[in-house]
Design a protein around this motif. Structure first.
Motif, PDB file in Angstrom:
ATOM      1  N   ASN A 179       8.310  -8.540  -6.462  1.00 32.83           N
ATOM      2  CA  ASN A 179       7.504  -9.035  -5.425  1.00 32.83           C
ATOM      3  C   ASN A 179       6.183  -9.820  -6.285  1.00 32.83           C
ATOM      4  O   ASN A 179       5.330  -9.409  -6.542  1.00 32.83           O
TER       5      ASN A 179
ATOM      6  N   LYS B 225       4.048 -11.993  -5.030  1.00 31.63           N
ATOM      7  CA  LYS B 225       2.753 -11.911  -4.344  1.00 31.63           C
ATOM      8  C   LYS B 225       2.016 -10.625  -4.695  1.00 31.63           C
ATOM      9  O   LYS B 225       0.804 -10.702  -4.873  1.00 31.63           O
TER      10      LYS B 225
ATOM     11  N   GLN C 121      12.121  -8.333   3.283  1.00 32.24           N
ATOM     12  CA  GLN C 121      11.110  -8.077   4.352  1.00 32.24           C
ATOM     13  C   GLN C 121       9.971  -7.367   4.085  1.00 32.24           C
ATOM     14  O   GLN C 121       9.149  -6.702   5.037  1.00 32.24           O
TER      15      GLN C 121
ATOM     16  N   ASP D 182       6.347  -6.131   3.246  1.00 29.12           N
ATOM     17  CA  ASP D 182       5.155  -6.729   3.147  1.00 29.12           C
ATOM     18  C   ASP D 182       3.896  -5.612   2.899  1.00 29.12           C
ATOM     19  O   ASP D 182       4.279  -4.423   2.803  1.00 29.12           O
TER      20      ASP D 182
ATOM     21  N   ARG E 179      -3.160  -6.639   1.550  1.00 28.28           N
ATOM     22  CA  ARG E 179      -3.792  -7.176   0.593  1.00 28.28           C
ATOM     23  C   ARG E 179      -5.071  -6.656  -0.046  1.00 28.28           C
ATOM     24  O   ARG E 179      -5.202  -6.667  -1.155  1.00 28.28           O
TER      25      ARG E 179
END
Length: 260
Positions: A78, A80, A137, A139, A142
């Protein structure tokens, strides 16, 4: 350097780096106590806590780099998550890596034991349905990812560990990242962390060249093999291996602190 010591360092580096690739950690959770206790137990000169932290930092850099390169085509990372946590942890680990020179060996061992204890407790919390979410999918929060990585970076930089042994439980339990994505992403985050902690330890003068070189050679050979195997082993088995390793190490370090 004694051939027996060379062989000992190579075996320590190989075992730690294989496990590093397998469960997505830098390997210091294994190598720190092994480097601290095994050489003197076999009759070789003992390394100080500062020297062990310096050797571990350099070795983690190459072990995680090798593991990331081995997984670059597996499509389980991932990016991000790596970006958010990676930037935060490299800042924190640099500060901790350099700041560790102002702490005693006993303090470094204490910090290591506290981190390992927290991580061990988190690994035994149930993670129901974690691996049922399709990777595309996934998430995450942050802010929590960034703050946790910064804090872990400072603390882990002090001991020359890249921090994955506590980042992995955070990613699994708090951020709810699936196991295989956690392992792959944590290797990349740990690599970024190791840049800061390695630079800090070099600047502090804690890195011994030849022991580090031997450990690096072992890392380049072992970490990719462990990373490849980790993509095929059952996720519950991987979580179990990591939990046992962290718990065993925490108990060992606390025992040593208590008996000094």
């Amino acid at each position: 350097m004694d051939y027996g010591l060379i062989a000992t360092l190579f075996v320590i580096g190989f075992i730690g780096s294989f496990i590093s690739g397998l469960v997505g950690i830098g390997g210091s959770i294994i190598k720190y106590p092994m480097l601290l206790y095994i050489p003197p137990a076999l009759g070789f000169a003992a390394y100080t806590a500062h020297e062990v932290a310096g050797i571990s930092a350099v070795q983690v850099f190459f072990a995680t780099l090798s593991g990331v390169l081995a997984l670059r085509n597996e499509k389980v990372m991932n990016y991000k998550l790596v970006a958010y946590m990676g930037v935060a942890i490299i800042i924190g680990s640099f500060a901790g890596g350099y700041g560790g020179k102002f702490l005693s060996g006993e303090t470094i061992s204490f910090v290591y034991a506290v981190l390992a204890t927290i991580a061990a407790a988190m690994m035994f919390v149930p993670k129901k349905g974690l691996d049922d979410v399709p990777l595309e999918q996934v998430d995450f929060n942050r802010t929590i990812a960034t703050v946790s990585a910064l804090v872990v970076g400072v603390a882990s930089g002090i001991v020359g560990a890249a921090g994955a042994f506590i980042l992995v439980p955070i990613m699994l339990l708090i951020l709810k990242i699936p196991t295989r994505m956690t392992i792959a992403s944590s290797l990349a985050i740990t690599f970024l962390s190791s840049i800061g902690s390695t630079a800090g330890k070099v600047m502090a003068g804690d890195v011994l060249f030849w022991p580090s070189a031997i450990m690096v050679i072992a890392s380049v050979l072992a970490a990719p093999a462990g990373a490849k195997l980790g993509t095929r082993v059952n996720t519950k088995v991987l979580q179990g291996i990591l939990a046992v390793l962290i718990l065993g190490t925490a108990l060992k370090i606390w025992f040593e602190i208590a008996t000094k």
